[in-house]
Scaffold this motif. Structure first.
Motif, mmCIF file in Angstrom:
data_model
loop_
_atom_site.group_PDB
_atom_site.id
_atom_site.type_symbol
_atom_site.label_atom_id
_atom_site.label_comp_id
_atom_site.label_asym_id
_atom_site.label_seq_id
_atom_site.Cartn_x
_atom_site.Cartn_y
_atom_site.Cartn_z
ATOM 1 N N GLN A 144 0.844 -1.181 0.000
ATOM 2 C CA GLN A 144 0.000 0.000 0.000
ATOM 3 C C GLN A 144 0.884 1.237 0.000
ATOM 4 O O GLN A 144 2.026 1.199 0.464
ATOM 5 N N SER A 145 0.355 2.316 -0.555
ATOM 6 C CA SER A 145 1.034 3.609 -0.493
ATOM 7 C C SER A 145 0.282 4.557 0.434
ATOM 8 O O SER A 145 0.887 5.290 1.209
ATOM 9 N N LEU A 146 -1.047 4.529 0.341
ATOM 10 C CA LEU A 146 -1.868 5.393 1.171
ATOM 11 C C LEU A 146 -3.301 4.872 1.169
ATOM 12 O O LEU A 146 -3.671 4.077 0.316
ATOM 13 N N HIS A 147 -4.069 5.321 2.140
ATOM 14 C CA HIS A 147 -5.503 5.033 2.167
ATOM 15 C C HIS A 147 -6.263 6.259 1.657
ATOM 16 O O HIS A 147 -7.115 6.163 0.787
ATOM 17 N N GLU A 148 -5.949 7.407 2.211
ATOM 18 C CA GLU A 148 -6.421 8.682 1.704
ATOM 19 C C GLU A 148 -5.182 9.512 1.383
ATOM 20 O O GLU A 148 -4.067 9.186 1.807
ATOM 21 N N VAL A 149 -5.361 10.596 0.654
ATOM 22 C CA VAL A 149 -4.215 11.371 0.191
ATOM 23 C C VAL A 149 -3.386 11.908 1.362
ATOM 24 O O VAL A 149 -2.175 12.116 1.248
ATOM 25 N N THR A 150 -4.023 12.132 2.500
ATOM 26 C CA THR A 150 -3.296 12.625 3.672
ATOM 27 C C THR A 150 -2.778 11.496 4.552
ATOM 28 O O THR A 150 -2.267 11.757 5.642
ATOM 29 N N MET A 151 -2.910 10.269 4.101
ATOM 30 C CA MET A 151 -2.493 9.107 4.900
ATOM 31 C C MET A 151 -1.361 8.352 4.210
ATOM 32 O O MET A 151 -1.393 7.145 4.078
ATOM 33 N N PHE A 152 -0.350 9.068 3.798
ATOM 34 C CA PHE A 152 0.789 8.480 3.111
ATOM 35 C C PHE A 152 1.603 7.636 4.089
ATOM 36 O O PHE A 152 2.101 8.119 5.096
ATOM 37 N N TYR A 153 1.731 6.336 3.793
ATOM 38 C CA TYR A 153 2.510 5.433 4.646
ATOM 39 C C TYR A 153 2.820 4.168 3.843
ATOM 40 O O TYR A 153 2.140 3.148 3.976
ATOM 41 N N PRO A 154 3.846 4.217 2.970
ATOM 42 C CA PRO A 154 4.136 3.056 2.105
ATOM 43 C C PRO A 154 4.612 1.852 2.909
ATOM 44 O O PRO A 154 5.443 1.972 3.810
ATOM 45 N N MET A 155 4.079 0.703 2.573
ATOM 46 C CA MET A 155 4.462 -0.547 3.223
ATOM 47 C C MET A 155 4.189 -1.702 2.270
ATOM 48 O O MET A 155 3.370 -1.584 1.355
ATOM 49 N N CYS A 156 4.906 -2.792 2.451
ATOM 50 C CA CYS A 156 4.663 -3.992 1.660
ATOM 51 C C CYS A 156 4.866 -5.199 2.562
ATOM 52 O O CYS A 156 5.469 -5.098 3.644
ATOM 53 N N SER A 157 4.359 -6.355 2.132
ATOM 54 C CA SER A 157 4.425 -7.524 3.004
ATOM 55 C C SER A 157 4.404 -8.813 2.196
ATOM 56 O O SER A 157 3.984 -8.840 1.038
ATOM 57 N N ILE A 158 4.861 -9.862 2.851
ATOM 58 C CA ILE A 158 4.762 -11.218 2.318
ATOM 59 C C ILE A 158 4.224 -12.106 3.429
ATOM 60 O O ILE A 158 4.669 -12.029 4.576
ATOM 61 N N HIS A 159 3.256 -12.921 3.079
ATOM 62 C CA HIS A 159 2.659 -13.878 4.021
ATOM 63 C C HIS A 159 2.926 -15.269 3.463
ATOM 64 O O HIS A 159 2.428 -15.619 2.397
ATOM 65 N N GLN A 160 3.743 -16.028 4.173
ATOM 66 C CA GLN A 160 4.134 -17.351 3.692
ATOM 67 C C GLN A 160 4.044 -18.357 4.834
ATOM 68 O O GLN A 160 4.726 -18.220 5.845
ATOM 69 N N GLY A 161 3.202 -19.374 4.655
ATOM 70 C CA GLY A 161 3.034 -20.357 5.718
ATOM 71 C C GLY A 161 2.574 -19.676 6.993
ATOM 72 O O GLY A 161 1.648 -18.853 6.986
ATOM 73 N N PRO A 162 3.238 -19.948 8.116
ATOM 74 C CA PRO A 162 2.826 -19.320 9.373
ATOM 75 C C PRO A 162 3.391 -17.922 9.571
ATOM 76 O O PRO A 162 3.022 -17.241 10.532
ATOM 77 N N TYR A 163 4.272 -17.478 8.678
ATOM 78 C CA TYR A 163 4.987 -16.224 8.910
ATOM 79 C C TYR A 163 4.444 -15.085 8.057
ATOM 80 O O TYR A 163 4.106 -15.262 6.885
ATOM 81 N N TRP A 164 4.410 -13.925 8.679
ATOM 82 C CA TRP A 164 3.968 -12.703 8.016
ATOM 83 C C TRP A 164 5.010 -11.626 8.259
ATOM 84 O O TRP A 164 5.286 -11.262 9.404
ATOM 85 N N LEU A 165 5.616 -11.145 7.178
ATOM 86 C CA LEU A 165 6.638 -10.108 7.263
ATOM 87 C C LEU A 165 6.102 -8.811 6.675
ATOM 88 O O LEU A 165 5.582 -8.798 5.556
ATOM 89 N N LEU A 166 6.244 -7.726 7.419
ATOM 90 C CA LEU A 166 5.829 -6.407 6.951
ATOM 91 C C LEU A 166 7.031 -5.476 6.925
ATOM 92 O O LEU A 166 7.850 -5.487 7.852
ATOM 93 N N HIS A 167 7.117 -4.691 5.868
ATOM 94 C CA HIS A 167 8.153 -3.672 5.744
ATOM 95 C C HIS A 167 7.492 -2.308 5.813
ATOM 96 O O HIS A 167 6.825 -1.882 4.858
ATOM 97 N N ASN A 168 7.652 -1.618 6.940
ATOM 98 C CA ASN A 168 7.132 -0.271 7.111
ATOM 99 C C ASN A 168 8.235 0.698 6.686
ATOM 100 O O ASN A 168 9.155 0.984 7.455
#
Length: 281
Positions: A144-168
């Motif tokens: 995601q890059s944003l939800h609304e134009v004033t809510m800029f917060y880029p992040m990406c993630s991978i969910h594999q098996g039991p593990y979930w990794l997020l990059h904020n």
């Protein structure tokens, strides 16, 4: 294509359901989540009306139905009923909708490129095979890059098996709040309790909600409430490295403009590469 305003927030309140773990256990939050349940119930009724229209028109057995409130997703096809009313554990995402529709109608994705680059392809997969037998799909990506134009917060993630990794990526800035959520009784109650030093009834502090680690790694089987970040645990270093490598590879494959953030800037004029910023991150 049918879209509903529900289950967005409304002003109704029928406090007759339990409160999820991620909602503060306070009277204001309970009333707020009850209103949310009302919108979900109304949405279900709306979907029921649409399906009844299909039945009345005689199209019930000729229609591919995809129903999603973001995720999870319900897919129904009259030609693929081997697993009717069965729950699949396959990892899927909204990226799979277009490939599924194309597959259902035996259509190929058109061949084209943007700005003379490599051919554009779909990163999702058709879900129709999952209606026949349980597939071994254990990896899914999101960003995601944003939800609304004033809510800029880029992040990406991978969910594999039991593990979930997020990059904020912009983890040093506070996580943004959209306007309707800020005005909600639950969040206003959380703000007031935090300011006055009262117990919030929540499993994290407001500061922990705002400011997150750059990398968050959770084992959602042993820690379904995602309270223990394993990214800094040496015992999970191999898992972290593997997931980070896969996530980075996916970003390059999908030409993610945030692939170099926050340590570097993406340079694409000559050859796509990350140029370091030396910003201490």
């Amino acid at each position: 294509y049918v879209a509903f305003h529900d289950p967005h927030r409304c002003g109704h309140s029928q406090p007759q359901y339990g409160v999820p773990y991620f909602i503060p256990g306070t009277p204001a939050a309970r009333a707020d989540i009850a209103a949310q349940y009302t919108t979900v119930s109304r949405l279900d009724q709306g979907i029921g009306l649409v399906l009844q229209e299909l039945r009345d028109a005689g199209f019930e057995n000729e229609t591919l139905v995809i129903y999603s409130v973001r995720e999870p997703m319900l897919v129904s096809s009259p030609e693929h009923q081997q697993r009717w009313e069965q729950l699949s554990q396959a990892y899927i995402s909204l990226l799979d909708i277009t490939p599924t529709i194309l597959d259902c109608f035996s259509l190929l994705y058109p061949s084209y490129s943007l700005s003379g680059g490599r051919p554009v392809g779909l990163s999702g997969r058709s879900l129709l095979p999952a209606l026949i037998s349980e597939p071994s799909w254990v990896t899914v990506y999101a960003s995601q890059s944003l939800h609304e134009v004033t809510m800029f917060y880029p992040m990406c993630s991978i969910h594999q098996g039991p593990y979930w990794l997020l990059h904020n990526m912009h983890y040093r800035m506070p996580f943004p709040i959209d306007q309707d959520f800020y005005m909600s009784p639950a969040f206003q109650d959380l703000l007031n309790r935090t300011q006055s030093g009262q117990p919030t009834g929540w499993f994290k502090t407001l500061n922990e909600y705002y400011y997150r680690e750059r990398w968050e790694l959770f084992d959602i089987q042993s820690d379904p409430t995602e309270r223990r970040n394993l990214a800094g645990d040496p015992a999970y270093a191999p898992v972290l490295e593997s997931l980070r490598d896969q996530l980075l590879k996916w970003q390059w494959q999908t030409e993610d403009p945030w692939v170099c953030e926050p340590d570097a800037v993406l340079e694409t004029k000559l050859k796509p590469q990350c140029r370091l910023l030396y910003n201490g991150l």
